[in-house]
Design a protein around this motif. Sequence first.
Motif, short mmCIF file in Angstrom:
data_model
loop_
_atom_site.label_atom_id
_atom_site.label_comp_id
_atom_site.label_asym_id
_atom_site.label_seq_id
_atom_site.Cartn_x
_atom_site.Cartn_y
_atom_site.Cartn_z
N UNK A 1 0.76 -1.23 0.17
CA UNK A 1 0.01 0.00 0.08
C UNK A 1 1.07 1.10 0.07
N UNK A 2 0.46 2.37 -0.76
CA UNK A 2 1.16 3.36 -0.93
C UNK A 2 1.05 4.39 0.64
N UNK A 3 2.07 4.97 0.78
CA UNK A 3 2.15 5.86 2.33
C UNK A 3 0.69 6.81 2.28
N UNK B 1 -2.09 5.33 4.71
CA UNK B 1 -2.30 5.47 5.97
C UNK B 1 -3.41 6.66 6.49
N UNK B 2 -3.65 7.46 5.48
CA UNK B 2 -4.57 8.54 5.99
C UNK B 2 -5.92 7.83 5.99
N UNK B 3 -6.13 7.02 5.07
CA UNK B 3 -7.51 6.50 4.87
C UNK B 3 -7.60 5.29 6.27
N UNK B 4 -6.35 4.87 6.41
CA UNK B 4 -6.69 3.94 7.62
C UNK B 4 -6.92 4.50 8.84
N UNK B 5 -6.03 5.81 9.10
CA UNK B 5 -6.34 6.64 10.22
C UNK B 5 -7.91 6.87 10.62
N UNK B 6 -8.51 7.36 9.42
CA UNK B 6 -9.94 7.80 9.51
C UNK B 6 -10.93 6.40 9.59
N UNK B 7 -10.30 5.34 9.06
CA UNK B 7 -11.27 3.93 9.33
C UNK B 7 -11.23 4.01 10.77
N UNK B 8 -9.82 3.85 11.36
CA UNK B 8 -9.51 3.31 12.55
C UNK B 8 -10.21 4.18 13.62
N UNK B 9 -10.47 5.66 13.66
CA UNK B 9 -11.06 6.46 14.23
C UNK B 9 -12.65 6.30 14.33
N UNK B 10 -13.03 5.94 12.99
CA UNK B 10 -14.63 5.66 12.78
C UNK B 10 -15.09 4.19 13.64
N UNK B 11 -14.20 3.38 13.52
CA UNK B 11 -14.34 2.22 14.43
C UNK B 11 -14.33 2.50 15.87
N UNK B 12 -13.51 3.19 16.33
CA UNK B 12 -13.12 3.52 17.77
C UNK B 12 -14.55 4.27 18.19
#
Length: 160
Positions: free
Chosen positions: A127-129, A132-143
């Motif tokens: 995955x391109x660097x 990580x931005x998309x991953x951060x947003x998804x992680x926050x939504x799950x939290x």
Amino acid sequence: MGEAVATWPNLRVIGAVPTAMIAPPGTRALLASGAARLEDMQLLLPATGRFAEHWLERQLDGFDWRSRLEPIYVEFPDVIIQMVEDGLGISILMEERVAPAIAAGRVEQLPCACPPMCRVMVRARSAPPAARIVEDRLAEAFRQTSDAPSRQPLEMPAGS
């Protein structure tokens, strides 16, 4: 409990997912009276792949009881819940999955301190660097969706 997945490459632990042991209504009373024993009940577990199945089996080793019957692995949690409702066994599933059936009285939660599962997010090594931005947003939504307080595990009565 389990392995330290936080050290795996490209994997992010998002949070704990509480689990619950469920049984047909009336099972708690049967266990308390001695008319039934956990060891004699069929354990119905989700067939979620060998890694998750191994995790569940390791968690079961930590309980002070063990079913004398081999677990039956079922692919779909809704089918497991229906099987429990129909009196075909007991199960350990994510609380978020069984909460509606518990609230409706179709199943009951047994007083067992089941360890939580771990919700993780895995990113492809290629995955391109910017991923990580998309991953951060998804992680926050799950939290945010999993911040609701969960029930505390109950203690299993002695001799159950």
